[in-house]
Design a protein around this motif. Structure first.
Motif, PDB file in Angstrom:
ATOM      1  N   LEU A  84       0.943  -0.698  -0.049  1.00 28.54           N
ATOM      2  CA  LEU A  84       0.093   0.339   0.156  1.00 28.54           C
ATOM      3  C   LEU A  84       0.668   1.438  -0.573  1.00 28.54           C
ATOM      4  N   ASP A  85       0.405   1.939  -1.025  1.00 28.72           N
ATOM      5  CA  ASP A  85       1.810   3.039  -1.239  1.00 28.72           C
ATOM      6  C   ASP A  85       1.415   4.272   0.242  1.00 28.72           C
ATOM      7  N   THR A  86       1.903   4.789   0.884  1.00 30.58           N
ATOM      8  CA  THR A  86       1.517   5.312   2.283  1.00 30.58           C
ATOM      9  C   THR A  86       2.938   6.672   2.417  1.00 30.58           C
ATOM     10  N   HIS A  87       2.655   7.885   2.195  1.00 32.11           N
ATOM     11  CA  HIS A  87       3.653   8.715   2.054  1.00 32.11           C
ATOM     12  C   HIS A  87       3.488   9.145   3.465  1.00 32.11           C
ATOM     13  N   PHE A  88       3.818   9.904   4.017  1.00 30.22           N
ATOM     14  CA  PHE A  88       4.290  11.168   4.934  1.00 30.22           C
ATOM     15  C   PHE A  88       4.215  12.751   4.246  1.00 30.22           C
ATOM     16  N   PRO A  92       8.283  15.258   0.470  1.00 31.51           N
ATOM     17  CA  PRO A  92       7.271  14.083  -1.104  1.00 31.51           C
ATOM     18  C   PRO A  92       8.285  13.481  -1.975  1.00 31.51           C
ATOM     19  N   GLU A  93       7.859  13.107  -2.975  1.00 32.34           N
ATOM     20  CA  GLU A  93       8.352  12.235  -3.824  1.00 32.34           C
ATOM     21  C   GLU A  93       7.946  12.418  -5.429  1.00 32.34           C
ATOM     22  N   PRO A  94       9.467  13.429  -5.509  1.00 31.95           N
ATOM     23  CA  PRO A  94       9.452  13.930  -6.925  1.00 31.95           C
ATOM     24  C   PRO A  94       9.561  12.445  -7.941  1.00 31.95           C
ATOM     25  N   PRO A  95       8.734  12.720  -9.058  1.00 33.68           N
ATOM     26  CA  PRO A  95       7.775  14.209  -9.946  1.00 33.68           C
ATOM     27  C   PRO A  95       6.796  14.023 -10.109  1.00 33.68           C
ATOM     28  N   TYR A  96       6.387  13.152  -8.933  1.00 36.93           N
ATOM     29  CA  TYR A  96       4.731  13.562  -8.180  1.00 36.93           C
ATOM     30  C   TYR A  96       4.101  14.241  -7.395  1.00 36.93           C
ATOM     31  N   VAL A 122      -2.626 -13.093   5.252  1.00 33.97           N
ATOM     32  CA  VAL A 122      -2.564 -11.850   3.986  1.00 33.97           C
ATOM     33  C   VAL A 122      -1.828 -11.448   4.924  1.00 33.97           C
ATOM     34  N   THR A 123      -0.999 -10.677   4.261  1.00 32.47           N
ATOM     35  CA  THR A 123       0.228 -10.436   4.971  1.00 32.47           C
ATOM     36  C   THR A 123       0.412  -8.005   3.469  1.00 32.47           C
ATOM     37  N   VAL A 124       0.294  -7.421   5.506  1.00 29.55           N
ATOM     38  CA  VAL A 124      -0.038  -6.209   4.454  1.00 29.55           C
ATOM     39  C   VAL A 124       0.933  -5.640   4.534  1.00 29.55           C
ATOM     40  N   ARG A 125       1.807  -4.428   3.269  1.00 24.83           N
ATOM     41  CA  ARG A 125       3.052  -3.680   3.843  1.00 24.83           C
ATOM     42  C   ARG A 125       2.615  -2.812   3.113  1.00 24.83           C
ATOM     43  N   ARG A 126       2.597  -0.867   4.135  1.00 25.69           N
ATOM     44  CA  ARG A 126       2.910  -0.072   3.981  1.00 25.69           C
ATOM     45  C   ARG A 126       4.640   0.793   2.970  1.00 25.69           C
ATOM     46  N   LYS A 127       4.292   1.753   2.534  1.00 28.14           N
ATOM     47  CA  LYS A 127       5.867   1.345   1.391  1.00 28.14           C
ATOM     48  C   LYS A 127       5.521   2.671   0.994  1.00 28.14           C
ATOM     49  N   SER A 128       6.510   3.956   1.596  1.00 24.39           N
ATOM     50  CA  SER A 128       7.019   4.706   0.953  1.00 24.39           C
ATOM     51  C   SER A 128       7.740   5.242  -0.524  1.00 24.39           C
ATOM     52  N   CYS A 129       7.345   5.221  -0.552  1.00 20.87           N
ATOM     53  CA  CYS A 129       8.226   5.088  -2.441  1.00 20.87           C
ATOM     54  C   CYS A 129       7.746   3.487  -3.785  1.00 20.87           C
ATOM     55  N   ILE A 130       8.229   4.639  -4.191  1.00 18.86           N
ATOM     56  CA  ILE A 130       7.638   3.373  -5.631  1.00 18.86           C
ATOM     57  C   ILE A 130       7.951   2.279  -6.133  1.00 18.86           C
ATOM     58  N   ASN A 131       8.993   1.496  -5.734  1.00 14.41           N
ATOM     59  CA  ASN A 131       9.533   0.651  -5.688  1.00 14.41           C
ATOM     60  C   ASN A 131       9.245  -0.490  -4.412  1.00 14.41           C
ATOM     61  N   GLY A 132       8.154  -1.198  -4.319  1.00 11.16           N
ATOM     62  CA  GLY A 132       7.870  -2.280  -3.151  1.00 11.16           C
ATOM     63  C   GLY A 132       8.916  -3.080  -2.567  1.00 11.16           C
ATOM     64  N   PHE A 133       9.976  -3.669  -3.478  1.00 10.77           N
ATOM     65  CA  PHE A 133      10.767  -4.266  -2.526  1.00 10.77           C
ATOM     66  C   PHE A 133      11.610  -3.415  -2.036  1.00 10.77           C
TER      67      PHE A 133
END
Length: 233
Positions: A84-88, A92-96, A122-133
């Motif tokens: 799950l894409d999740t940001h503070f 920021p996450e340029p260029p978006y 189900v394993t849920v992992r929140r990520k703060s970057c484009i690349n989920g790995f």
């Protein structure tokens, strides 16, 4: 013209027909389902800066296929890994532009998939970057995705999600590179379900074209592209 010049080579379990059959003929290989960023901020109309402005058929089909396959996996107690894409707001996450900010609701699963939060397999992992790995790397340096693969002895991951040419592609390419150097044993294959993926459509980013390009590049990295997923007996 693009499909003719850079065609997809459909992968099939037997005859290369572009199909993948779950639960049949796997030769004992365990299969895990990976769902990438099926959140409001990317899929729900009007939910944020990167959400569709109007109903989108490609995104709707991706959500429908993801829900259908997730239910099959949960009914059979097969492993699911949901990113799950999740940001503070202060990172920021340029260029978006700002998106999927914590507390806005954009970072949460779409309504059709919210039930996954309570599913025991189900394993849920929140990520703060484009690349989920990369987003699966914990503070101690361990990797939640690699640990999930090892814990369930997964040899094949079936990948669905959004965006085909951005987060899906980055995850697939990195997972395959990690496989090649022995970082994610016993992983053998990464399978991308084309109808279970989607991307956005904006001026300068034609949806169908970039969806195809994302799949083509993933194929070039070693992913197997399939156009149908069916359930074996």
């Amino acid at each position: 013209m693009l499909r003719r010049e850079i065609p997809l080579v459909a992968a099939g379990k037997e005859d290369g027909d572009g199909s993948f059959v779950l639960g049949a003929g796997d030769d004992g290989r365990n299969v895990g389902l990976v769902l990438i960023d099926i959140v409001n901020g990317f899929c729900t109309v009007g939910a944020g800066n990167l959400a569709p402005a109007a109903p989108d058929a490609q995104i709707a089909a991706m959500v429908e296929e993801s829900d259908k396959l997730a239910k099959v996996f949960c009914e059979r107690n097969w492993p699911v890994f949901s990113l799950l894409d999740t940001h503070f707001p202060d990172k920021p996450e340029p260029p978006y532009p700002p998106h999927c900010i914590i507390g806005t609701g954009e970072e949460n699963l779409v309504p059709a998939l919210q039930w996954l939060e309570e599913a025991p397999n189900v394993t849920v992992r929140r990520k703060s970057c484009i690349n989920g790995f990369i987003g699966s790397i914990r503070d101690d340096g361990s990797n939640a995705f690699a640990d999930w693969v090892k814990a369930h002895q997964i040899k094949v991951v079936l990948v669905l999600g959004i965006c085909t040419d951005v987060c899906v592609l980055d995850f697939v390419a990195t997972a395959l590179a990690a496989r090649n150097v022995g970082m994610v044993p016993p992983l053998e294959d990464v399978v991308v379900y084309s109808r279970g993926c989607a991307t956005y459509g904006l001026p300068g980013h034609p949806q169908e074209l970039m969806h195809h390009v994302g799949l083509y590049i993933a194929q070039g990295r070693g992913a197997k592209i399939v156009h149908r997923v069916s359930i074996g007996s």
